[in-house]
Design a protein around this motif. Structure first.
Motif: not given
Lengths: 212, 212
Positions: A10-14
């Motif tokens: 999720f952090l990468e996608r954010l």
């Protein structure tokens, strides 16, 4: 109560969402389906606001006459701004596409209701401008939620704010925060258009952590 | 060039991030590890800014004397604000915890550099306040990126802005946008603290799509 944990994926996608958000000026002509815009506006309920004042007001502009009046305001303000640049800057400024007012299927004006009593004034006695910042952040919530759905937005500020307020026949104490052109982007980039066009580069002061 | 697609799982998690962001006032005492704050500030490079002006400046405040001066400013501004409420509102206001200045391991002041020439003034001739909105958006980028890592932030605006500028010895044309208390939240909630405390409720005008 335990809130959700967010994993590395999720952090990468954010990060991707922040990186590919973009201020969009070139739109495809495809319409935005059904109540997508209304759903995105609902998502702004989750934006932060000073004293829980929730002062943002989203107005969809569909009337051709109103759109034309606003496009006219942009043309005047843009010509005036161009007059303030000289030499290479003027040439570059003239070559930039600074609004997608003609192509964007959806126009949204976002106002800050300066007369709202919601929140009972909490948190804005010494910093009254907090109300407008709350509305500016609701624009950003809309923008991120839209981009996550493949929809682009461009924030137009080269406008005469009072003319927009009058043209849209909203209360005079609704302060214009943003005029958004919204639609599917014609192209996608991970670099700001003004960087690609050679107008400006990254400013390292904006990523520095000053210490006191 | 094709940008990333975001799937339904991401959209749900993004909604969770908005929903659980919260303005945090109660912090655990655990420190924030290493260069996490610096990394979060780097992420703000991806924030939108008018004319690519990138006017935000993040300042970490560690000096005890400076923190004390700012806590004093909050106490004064808060007492003054309390004096403006009466009856039930005054009682409720007095019971609210409006700042986490004592508990938060990290204090961050965020300014808008009103004197920056980055962006060459583009987009702010008719709406000069756009520069401050860009800085407010950078605060929100920081806030979302922090919450995604389990870190909470509380935006304190009950302060005397000029005193903060002077206390932190930053240039006089750095306008205070936010004073952030940052740390791990003591509790997590999906509802705003001011809603749970009975101060204010949802305002339906903030989720309505007006039409013109």
């Amino acid at each position: 109560m335990n809130g959700p944990r967010f994993d590395d994926t999720f952090l990468e996608r954010l990060h991707d969402l922040f990186r590919w958000r973009r201020d969009v000026r070139h739109f495809r002509s495809d319409p935005i389906a059904g109540d997508t815009i209304a759903e995105l506006v609902k998502e702004t309920a989750l934006s932060p606001s000073v004293g829980y004042s929730q002062p943002w007001r989203f107005v969809r502009v569909d009337t051709p006459e109103r759109r034309a009046a606003i496009a006219g305001s942009f043309e005047r303000a843009n010509a005036e701004a161009l007059g303030g640049y000289h030499g290479d800057d003027a040439e570059k400024y003239a070559s930039l596409k600074l609004a997608g007012l003609r192509d964007a299927p959806v126009h949204l004006a976002v106002f800050c209701d300066e007369s709202t009593t919601t929140g009972k004034g909490l948190g804005r006695a010494t910093m009254p401008e907090m109300l407008a910042y709350s509305a500016a952040n609701a624009v950003y919530t809309f923008w991120l939620a839209a981009r996550a759905r493949g929809i682009g937005a461009g924030w137009v500020s080269i406008l005469e704010p009072q003319l927009v307020t009058q043209t849209l026949d909203v209360p005079p104490d609704w302060k214009l925060i943003a005029y958004l052109c919204v639609g599917y982007p014609a192209d996608e980039y991970d670099r700001p258009e003004l960087e690609r066009a050679g107008w400006e580069t990254r400013d390292e002061r904006a990523t520095k952590l000053y210490e006191r």
